[in-house]
Structures are given as structure tokens and as C-alpha cells.
Design a protein around this motif. Sequence first.
Motif, PDB file in Angstrom:
ATOM      1  N   GLU A 225       2.046 -12.465  -1.841  1.00  0.00           N
ATOM      2  CA  GLU A 225       1.924 -11.085  -1.372  1.00  0.00           C
ATOM      3  C   GLU A 225       1.019 -10.995  -0.150  1.00  0.00           C
ATOM      4  O   GLU A 225       1.304 -10.247   0.803  1.00  0.00           O
ATOM      5  CB  GLU A 225       1.389 -10.197  -2.496  1.00  0.00           C
ATOM      6  N   GLU A 226      -0.072 -11.734  -0.149  1.00  0.00           N
ATOM      7  CA  GLU A 226      -0.983 -11.728   0.996  1.00  0.00           C
ATOM      8  C   GLU A 226      -0.328 -12.353   2.222  1.00  0.00           C
ATOM      9  O   GLU A 226      -0.535 -11.903   3.351  1.00  0.00           O
ATOM     10  CB  GLU A 226      -2.273 -12.456   0.628  1.00  0.00           C
ATOM     11  N   GLU A 229       1.872  -9.703   3.642  1.00  0.00           N
ATOM     12  CA  GLU A 229       1.095  -8.704   4.371  1.00  0.00           C
ATOM     13  C   GLU A 229       0.710  -9.214   5.758  1.00  0.00           C
ATOM     14  O   GLU A 229       0.779  -8.472   6.751  1.00  0.00           O
ATOM     15  CB  GLU A 229      -0.155  -8.341   3.577  1.00  0.00           C
ATOM     16  N   ASN A 233       1.941  -7.412   9.164  1.00  0.00           N
ATOM     17  CA  ASN A 233       0.973  -6.895  10.129  1.00  0.00           C
ATOM     18  C   ASN A 233       1.100  -7.582  11.485  1.00  0.00           C
ATOM     19  O   ASN A 233       0.777  -6.978  12.517  1.00  0.00           O
ATOM     20  CB  ASN A 233      -0.441  -7.073   9.585  1.00  0.00           C
TER      21      ASN A 233
END
Length: 252
Positions: A225-226, A229, A233
Motif C-alpha cells: 500500500e505504501e 501511495e 504521488n
Amino acid sequence: RAPASGTMGTASSHSKEQCAVMDVTVLGGSAAGASPGQGCSGYLVEHAGTRIVLDLGPGTFPELRLHVDFRTLDAVVISHLHLDHMLDLFTLRYALAYNPIPAPAPIPVWVPPGGRQFLGDAARVFAGAEADAFYDVFDVREYDPDAELLVGSLTLRFRPTVHFVPCWAIRVSSGRDGDLFYTADTGPTADLLPLASGVGLVISEGTSAPDNDQPLASRGHLTPEEAGELARNAGAQVLLLTHLWAELDPFR
């Protein structure tokens, strides 16, 4: 399993990602220890006749031989000195030293600061009194993480990650849109967006389980998940998840 289009894939042998005019071949995407049928971290990047390898972990050299002549690589670039990212440097060394077809010239090997000492210590273990000649098949140099590294048609830039040893993420540019960004090993508190912004492809580790309860500041790996992200971004078109335990592969 690493699609040429879409938003997410996982690293597996024989995978290719198209990044503008750069071809990226996954040589291995396992975490720490090789998984069945797949080595650890290693990525072949080809562009306009230039061929470089980002990391060369255990089990990646046999896969490399399926795609290119290892004797004519333009460079091997190592993100950090954990063995799962560089152990097959020694496999490459023995192949260059003893293969019946010699390489036309030593292969440039770029290691992070402190890497020459690390390799020198290893040579004394493997070769003893002959350690001084152990790397004659290589042209070993330390890169400056604060400077650009030019290799043929490609430009590499670096950014420190948060890991258990000094480690650098790498952005590879061909001078056109569609750069790739390789996180190497990193925790979530690393400031990587300044280097990753605007890339076409993010190759990101996703080692940590989603329910990881380690303190954020001391964690040296990302969850999937990170990684997602970070790629979102950065505005990336494609995220390729790598450095995965087979037991924790989110797409199994």
C-alpha cells in the motif's frame, strides 16, 4: 505477471516493462532470500544500445544470460551492500574470469560509498594472496550520490533511502519522458518524491506485510500500500511491486 500496461504488477522472471524507449527486464524480485524459480533483486535496463543492470542479487545472473551477453554490459550499479542485492556480482566475476570467451574489456561496476572496501574485504576471503587481482575483470568505482552518473545514453540520479544500511534509490533517464524510478530498499519515512516525481515507471519494494506493527520511523521496508501511495504521488503510469516474499505476495 508484470503487465506492460495498467497500474500495478509484481516482479517475476522473464517480465518486461516498456518505459518510453527504455526496456526494463526483471531478473528477480524476491525479498532477502530467493523464491522458488526466482532470484532476488536485479533489473536489466536497455536503451539505444546501452545496457545496465540495477542490482545483481543471488539467482539473477542465470536470468541475465537469457537476455544479453554479460560480457558487454555497460555497467552494473549497486544500490546498497546487502547480499540480496549484490551477491551475483561474484557469480559475474567468475564467469568473466574463466569463461572460454573473454570479455572485450572490464565491466564497469558502480558501488555506493564504502563499496570498494567491502569488495576488497570479500576478495581477501575468496582469493587470499591473489585478492589484488580478483576484480581485474571489473572496473570498480564508487558513485557520488550527490552527482549524476552518465552511462552511455542513460543518466542516473540518486536519493538516500531509510534502510538498515546506507542505500540509494535510483532514477534512470533517457532524456525523454518515461523515466524509471527504483526505490531499492526503503522505509516509508524516506523523502523520495523529489527524485521520483513525474516518472513513468516506479519499481518499488513491497516487502512488509500490511499488518506490520514496527515503528514507522525505524522501519526499513514498505508495504504494498505504501508503494502504491508513492507511485500515485509521483504521478507514475505504472507501479511494479518487487522485493516480495512468496509467502506474502499480495496477488497470490
